[in-house]
Design an enzyme around this catalytic site. Structure first.
Site, PDB file in Angstrom:
ATOM      1  N   LYS A  61      62.887 104.537  -4.463  1.00  0.00           N
ATOM      2  CA  LYS A  61      63.655 104.693  -3.237  1.00  0.00           C
ATOM      3  C   LYS A  61      64.045 103.425  -2.697  1.00  0.00           C
ATOM      4  CE  LYS A  61      60.385 108.649  -2.656  1.00  0.00           C
ATOM      5  NZ  LYS A  61      59.142 109.168  -1.428  1.00  0.00           N
ATOM      6  N   TYR A  91      65.619 117.134  -1.113  1.00  0.00           N
ATOM      7  CA  TYR A  91      64.494 117.369  -0.315  1.00  0.00           C
ATOM      8  C   TYR A  91      64.407 118.767   0.370  1.00  0.00           C
ATOM      9  CZ  TYR A  91      62.177 112.886  -1.368  1.00  0.00           C
ATOM     10  OH  TYR A  91      61.519 111.805  -1.872  1.00  0.00           O
ATOM     11  N   ASN A 108      56.625 104.996   0.081  1.00  0.00           N
ATOM     12  CA  ASN A 108      55.865 104.987  -1.101  1.00  0.00           C
ATOM     13  C   ASN A 108      56.763 104.535  -2.522  1.00  0.00           C
ATOM     14  OD1 ASN A 108      56.953 107.425  -1.470  1.00  0.00           O
ATOM     15  ND2 ASN A 108      55.148 108.578  -1.517  1.00  0.00           N
ATOM     16  N   HIS A 124      60.019 108.197  -6.439  1.00  0.00           N
ATOM     17  CA  HIS A 124      59.981 109.746  -6.469  1.00  0.00           C
ATOM     18  C   HIS A 124      59.676 110.155  -7.973  1.00  0.00           C
ATOM     19  CE1 HIS A 124      60.936 113.875  -5.994  1.00  0.00           C
ATOM     20  NE2 HIS A 124      61.943 113.636  -7.041  1.00  0.00           N
ATOM     21  N   GLU A 142      66.589 118.563 -10.059  1.00  0.00           N
ATOM     22  CA  GLU A 142      66.861 117.363  -9.633  1.00  0.00           C
ATOM     23  C   GLU A 142      67.665 116.605 -10.663  1.00  0.00           C
ATOM     24  OE1 GLU A 142      63.056 115.580  -8.977  1.00  0.00           O
ATOM     25  OE2 GLU A 142      62.759 117.015  -7.381  1.00  0.00           O
TER      26      GLU A 142
HETATM   27  N1  UDP Z   1      56.178 112.136   3.076  1.00  0.00           N
HETATM   28  C1  UDP Z   1      56.232 111.600   4.185  1.00  0.00           C
HETATM   29  N2  UDP Z   1      54.862 112.322   5.132  1.00  0.00           N
HETATM   30  C2  UDP Z   1      54.168 113.061   4.511  1.00  0.00           C
HETATM   31  C3  UDP Z   1      54.425 113.647   3.313  1.00  0.00           C
HETATM   32  C4  UDP Z   1      55.453 113.244   2.717  1.00  0.00           C
HETATM   33  O1  UDP Z   1      56.682 110.712   4.738  1.00  0.00           O
HETATM   34  O2  UDP Z   1      53.331 113.689   5.485  1.00  0.00           O
HETATM   35  C5  UDP Z   1      57.559 111.772   2.189  1.00  0.00           C
HETATM   36  C6  UDP Z   1      57.003 110.737   1.082  1.00  0.00           C
HETATM   37  O3  UDP Z   1      57.884 109.682   0.928  1.00  0.00           O
HETATM   38  C7  UDP Z   1      56.725 111.721  -0.216  1.00  0.00           C
HETATM   39  C8  UDP Z   1      58.216 112.553   0.314  1.00  0.00           C
HETATM   40  O4  UDP Z   1      58.006 112.844   1.602  1.00  0.00           O
HETATM   41  O5  UDP Z   1      57.001 111.038  -1.316  1.00  0.00           O
HETATM   42  C9  UDP Z   1      58.231 114.208  -0.627  1.00  0.00           C
HETATM   43  O6  UDP Z   1      57.001 114.691  -0.219  1.00  0.00           O
HETATM   44  P1  UDP Z   1      56.261 115.299  -1.310  1.00  0.00           P
HETATM   45  O7  UDP Z   1      55.144 116.292  -0.730  1.00  0.00           O
HETATM   46  O8  UDP Z   1      57.151 116.071  -2.213  1.00  0.00           O
HETATM   47  O9  UDP Z   1      55.410 113.921  -2.078  1.00  0.00           O
HETATM   48  P2  UDP Z   1      55.858 113.416  -3.607  1.00  0.00           P
HETATM   49  O10 UDP Z   1      56.219 114.899  -4.413  1.00  0.00           O
HETATM   50  O11 UDP Z   1      57.014 112.439  -3.334  1.00  0.00           O
HETATM   51  O12 UDP Z   1      54.679 112.789  -4.077  1.00  0.00           O
HETATM   52 MG    MG Z   2      57.779 116.149  -4.053  1.00  0.00          MG
END
Ligand code: UDP
Ligand code: MG
Length: 159
Positions: A20, A60, A123, A126, A137
């Site tokens: 990211k 997303y 974080n 991805h 994707e």
């Molecule tokens: N995210 C966030 N706040 C939240 C949950 C998710 O900012 O409460 C962001 C975070 O960067 C995350 C991304 O949205 O990586 C996608 O969310 P997902 O639940 O798909 O998590 P991932 O698959 O990335 O672990």
């Molecule tokens: Mg995800």
């Protein structure tokens, strides 16, 4: 490859990984590539790209209704990302383990998010959450297709 059916049921599968904007800015691209590379997965696509808001909203799309969605899109369009595709046995499941939890707070040390991140909204990396979403994707980020090549070292990685 011996007995394994390619790209079905997360046996020999493909995973979309994306460093990211914060990961790129913090100089963690090499570190993240290194973890997948040294694990034994095969790199089949890689590019630095900044495709813009509409593309990230597609990526997303399943989170569109979430409260954090606008902030997420702003974050994801704040700079270039490094998009890549890794192939290997159980690479999707394994990739999520290498990545850690969505929230770095509960990510174990040794994982990418556990080692390099603090906030959920920063974080750094991805990773697709399932074989089906990975394929979706990969099609979205690499419409030009991915590489296909054999590695002699696979005989030393897979039994
Ligand atoms: N995210 C966030 N706040 C939240 C949950 C998710 O900012 O409460 C962001 C975070 O960067 C995350 C991304 O949205 O990586 C996608 O969310 P997902 O639940 O798909 O998590 P991932 O698959 O990335 O672990
Ligand atoms: Mg995800």
């Amino acid at each position: 490859r011996g007995g394994l059916v390619e790209f079905s049921n997360d046996v020999l599968s493909r995973l979309y990984i994306m460093v990211k904007p914060d990961g790129v800015q913090r100089g963690l691209v090499g570190e993240i590539i290194k973890r997948f590379e040294s694990k034994g997965f095969k790199l089949i696509a890689l590019k630095l790209t900044a495709p813009g808001k509409a593309h990230l909203e597609k990526h997303y799309a399943d989170l569109k209704e979430k409260k954090f969605f606008p902030g997420l899109i702003e974050y994801m369009t704040s700079g270039p990302v490094v998009a890549m595709v890794w192939a290997g046995k159980n690479v999707v499941k394994s990739g999520r383990v290498l990545l850690g939890e969505t929230n770095p707070l509960t990510s174990a040390p040794g994982t990418i998010r556990g080692d390099f991140a603090i906030d959920i909204g920063r974080n750094i990396c991805h990773g697709s959450d399932a074989v089906e979403s990975a394929e979706h994707e990969i099609a979205l980020w690499f419409p030009e297709g991915v590489a296909q090549y054999d590695r002699a070292v696979d005989a030393w990685i897979y039994e």
